[in-house]
Design an enzyme around this catalytic site. Structure first.
Site, short mmCIF file in Angstrom:
data_model
loop_
_atom_site.label_atom_id
_atom_site.label_comp_id
_atom_site.label_asym_id
_atom_site.label_seq_id
_atom_site.Cartn_x
_atom_site.Cartn_y
_atom_site.Cartn_z
N HIS A 98 27.94 -32.87 -18.57
CA HIS A 98 28.55 -31.89 -19.46
C HIS A 98 30.10 -32.78 -20.15
O HIS A 98 31.13 -32.29 -19.91
CB HIS A 98 29.41 -30.79 -18.53
CG HIS A 98 28.21 -29.90 -18.23
ND1 HIS A 98 27.72 -28.80 -19.00
CD2 HIS A 98 27.68 -29.72 -17.11
CE1 HIS A 98 27.15 -28.15 -18.42
NE2 HIS A 98 27.02 -28.61 -17.12
N ASP A 128 27.92 -30.16 -11.99
CA ASP A 128 26.76 -29.17 -12.01
C ASP A 128 26.02 -30.07 -13.09
O ASP A 128 26.28 -30.67 -13.96
CB ASP A 128 27.16 -27.90 -12.51
CG ASP A 128 28.16 -27.96 -13.75
OD1 ASP A 128 29.03 -28.70 -13.85
OD2 ASP A 128 27.79 -27.16 -14.54
N GLU A 129 24.68 -29.62 -12.82
CA GLU A 129 23.70 -29.80 -13.99
C GLU A 129 23.78 -31.52 -14.61
O GLU A 129 23.75 -31.52 -15.71
CB GLU A 129 23.99 -29.06 -15.25
CG GLU A 129 23.74 -27.37 -14.69
CD GLU A 129 23.94 -26.39 -15.70
OE1 GLU A 129 23.29 -25.56 -15.89
OE2 GLU A 129 24.89 -26.57 -16.56
N ALA A 130 23.91 -32.36 -13.69
CA ALA A 130 23.94 -33.75 -13.99
C ALA A 130 22.52 -34.23 -13.84
O ALA A 130 22.48 -34.91 -13.07
CB ALA A 130 25.23 -34.41 -13.36
N PHE A 131 21.75 -33.80 -14.77
CA PHE A 131 20.04 -33.76 -14.45
C PHE A 131 19.87 -35.35 -14.34
O PHE A 131 18.93 -35.81 -13.85
CB PHE A 131 19.23 -33.03 -15.25
CG PHE A 131 19.73 -31.42 -15.35
CD1 PHE A 131 19.79 -31.15 -14.10
CD2 PHE A 131 19.77 -30.81 -16.44
CE1 PHE A 131 20.22 -29.56 -13.75
CE2 PHE A 131 19.87 -29.26 -16.33
CZ PHE A 131 20.30 -28.80 -15.15
#
Ligand code: TNX
Length: 567
Positions: A289, A352-355
């Site tokens: 993000h 979050d969501e640090a893919f």
């Protein structure tokens, strides 16, 4: 409701007869006396019970023989303590516009209500706890007792709800300011009760944030989490990395101009919140993000190439380079400057969501950032994706899953982490209420008011004991939210549901009762000019209790006349 007869000559309807002046009274005085007499002749506009409070108090003992009516001469008297006096001034500020009464504030060593309101700091009332209060309404007036000014503040919010809805009017109205008699003894179930505002996807002016703070305060929430950075914009000034805002702050979802808070803006939000006994929890979302930061400083990007600015709504594509020491210098600078302007104990580091940052690279990154936070003397908060990283003292995970099974989080809690519970399918205020809700998401399902209310933060995550639950938070992501009216439409009436889960004892949990108590808040919001969603689940009163024009047009479906059945 019965209202106790006012003291005073039986033949005079007014509670406080105006003494005959020696000289001819001026027109304003006469008008005022007439208005007061009219007010006394009015019945209270809505049946009002001592138990009609959101969030539901711990203990309510009504005493109809103690009903009291606020007179025009009332004085607010507080313990001689600056924080208690500040609460007294806030109370006066809440009551003056609608009543038109002067309501002077004074202090006294042992404040007692003499046909007025007393705010009493009492260190011996330790059973009330750090945030609790006791509120006594008798024919003498109202006494709020607490150990702290925070407790007094919460008691004042309760008193506000015990007055007729017209108390929310920004201009004087004719009303009998009746308060139901009895005693409320109250304290919160969880110490952390919050809401999050995403100011990154769309930027919101300081004034809008302050108004959200007001909504939190009304329902005894005590934390405002600000999601300050994301792919679409960087919203907080960092002197040592100025392009974060001048470049990274210039975009938002869609074509809007974005924006950012100067340190003075941020300080204004922090102090406005603090005055309402609310702690700001700033979030810098890392390592993902971060597109807006990479646009400003390509040296932070894994390939050292500036990506194009991003104004869409996808997630999970950007990340700062976890293999470069320069990244950690950057993070230390950003968090250091943020810590210096944040009086509260928390720094939220996202996670979050640090893919694209996986496995040990991810946990190694998080552990290093956790050490930076600890070095700044702050306590780390992060989304529950942080769970596999090693424990650090005090760390708090914010759980946003949609089913309560999460062994990795349970293991982190076993190692000492505490949990803020924000289930995506109950507490996410950006989810639509119904399929036809004009804004919002539905990836976690639809969340009507009942869905927001019907769950238990204490038992929601299987294997996490209630003692490990620090509290509850309702996040509002703003990909589709572009105005204050949009914010209020999604916040109300669901925020009070989450507030009640955080504050009220489980034994009071009751959908039917909550729905009825909440219904009385529609006229309050309408009178105050606050937009809200007229959910069909709530038995809103047929029309406002007082025909007072609001100062601003409520947006969303609050523009419908009260009592319409649109949902
Ligand atoms: C997931 S919840 C996100 C956000 C989005 C949100 C939209 C979380 C920690 N991450 O980036 O804005 O969904 O509902």
């Amino acid at each position: 409701m019965s209202t106790a007869p006012s003291p005073g000559p039986a033949a005079t309807p007014a509670t406080n007869p105006v003494p005959l002046p020696a000289v001819e009274p001026d027109a304003a005085t006469l008008a005022r006396a007439a208005e007061r007499a009219a007010g006394e002749a009015l019945a209270p506009s809505a049946a009002h019970r001592l138990a009609d409070v959101v969030p539901a108090p711990q203990r309510v003992q009504p005493d109809p023989t103690g009903d009291w009516t606020l007179p025009a001469e009332a004085v607010i008297v507080a313990s001689p303590d600056p924080a208690a006096l500040a609460v007294a001034e806030q109370l006066a500020g809440l009551l003056r516009p609608a009543t038109g009464y002067p309501l002077p504030v004074t202090d006294a060593a042992a404040p007692a209500p003499v046909d007025g309101i007393a705010l009493v700091l009492d260190e011996t009332a330790a059973d009330l706890g750090a945030e609790g209060y006791r509120l006594d309404v008798t024919t003498n007036g109202v006494r709020v007792t607490a150990v702290t000014a925070t407790g007094l503040f919460h008691g004042v919010q309760t008193l506000r709800q015990l007055l007729p809805a017209a108390i929310e009017s920004p201009t004087p109205v004719t009303e009998r300011w009746a308060v139901p008699g009895g005693t409320i003894t109250d304290a919160p179930r969880f110490p952390y009760r919050g809401a999050m505002l995403d100011v990154a996807r769309h930027f919101f002016a300081v004034e809008d944030v302050l108004r959200v703070v007001d909504h939190l305060a009304r329902y005894k929430l005590n934390h405002l989490h600000l999601h300050l950075t994301d792919d679409q914009g960087w919203r907080i000034a960092v002197d040592s990395w100025p392009k974060l805002t001048t470049v990274g702050g210039a975009t938002e979802v869609g074509d809007g101009p974005g924006g950012f808070y100067t340190k003075a803006d941020y300080a204004r939000i922090v102090s406005y919140a603090a005055a309402r006994h609310i702690t700001v929890v700033p979030e810098i979302d890392l390592p993902g993000h971060t597109n807006s930061a990479l646009v400003a400083y390509p040296e932070l990007a894994p390939d050292k190439i500036a990506p194009p600015p991003y104004t869409g709504t996808e997630v999970g594509f950007s990340y700062v380079d976890p293999a470069d020491d320069r990244t950690y210098d950057f993070i230390a600078d950003v968090l250091g400057e943020l810590a210096a302007i944040t009086p509260g104990p928390w720094l939220h580091i996202g996670g979050d969501e640090a893919f694209k940052v996986k496995g040990e690279v991810y946990t190694g990154f998080v552990e290093r950032v956790q050490r930076i936070v600890a070095g700044l003397g702050k306590t780390v908060v992060g989304w529950h994706q942080l769970a596999p990283a090693a424990h650090v003292d005090g760390r708090v995970l914010q759980w946003w899953g949609t089913n309560g099974e999460d062994p990795t989080t349970v293991e982190a809690v076993r190692q000492g982490a505490r949990l803020i519970v924000s289930p995506g399918n109950h507490a996410y205020l950006d989810m639509k209420y119904a399929p036809d809700t004009p804004i919002g998401h539905d990836w976690a399902g639809l969340i009507d008011v009942r869905k927001a209310y019907e769950w238990d933060p204490g038992t929601h995550v299987t294997g996490v004991p209630a003692e490990a639950v620090l509290g509850v938070e309702a996040p509002l992501w703003t990909e589709s939210v572009t105005s204050l009216a949009d914010i209020e439409f999604l916040l109300l009436p669901r925020l009070p549901a989450i507030a009640e889960l955080g504050w009220s004892p489980r034994a009071t949990h009751d959908w039917a009762g909550f729905r009825d108590r909440l219904a009385g808040h529609g006229p309050r919001w309408a009178t105050a000019g606050i937009a809200f969603h007229r959910s069909v689940e709530i038995p809103w009163p047929a029309r406002p209790t007082t025909p007072v024009p609001a100062t601003r047009q409520p947006a969303g479906d609050a523009q419908l006349p009260l009592g319409s059945d649109a949902g």
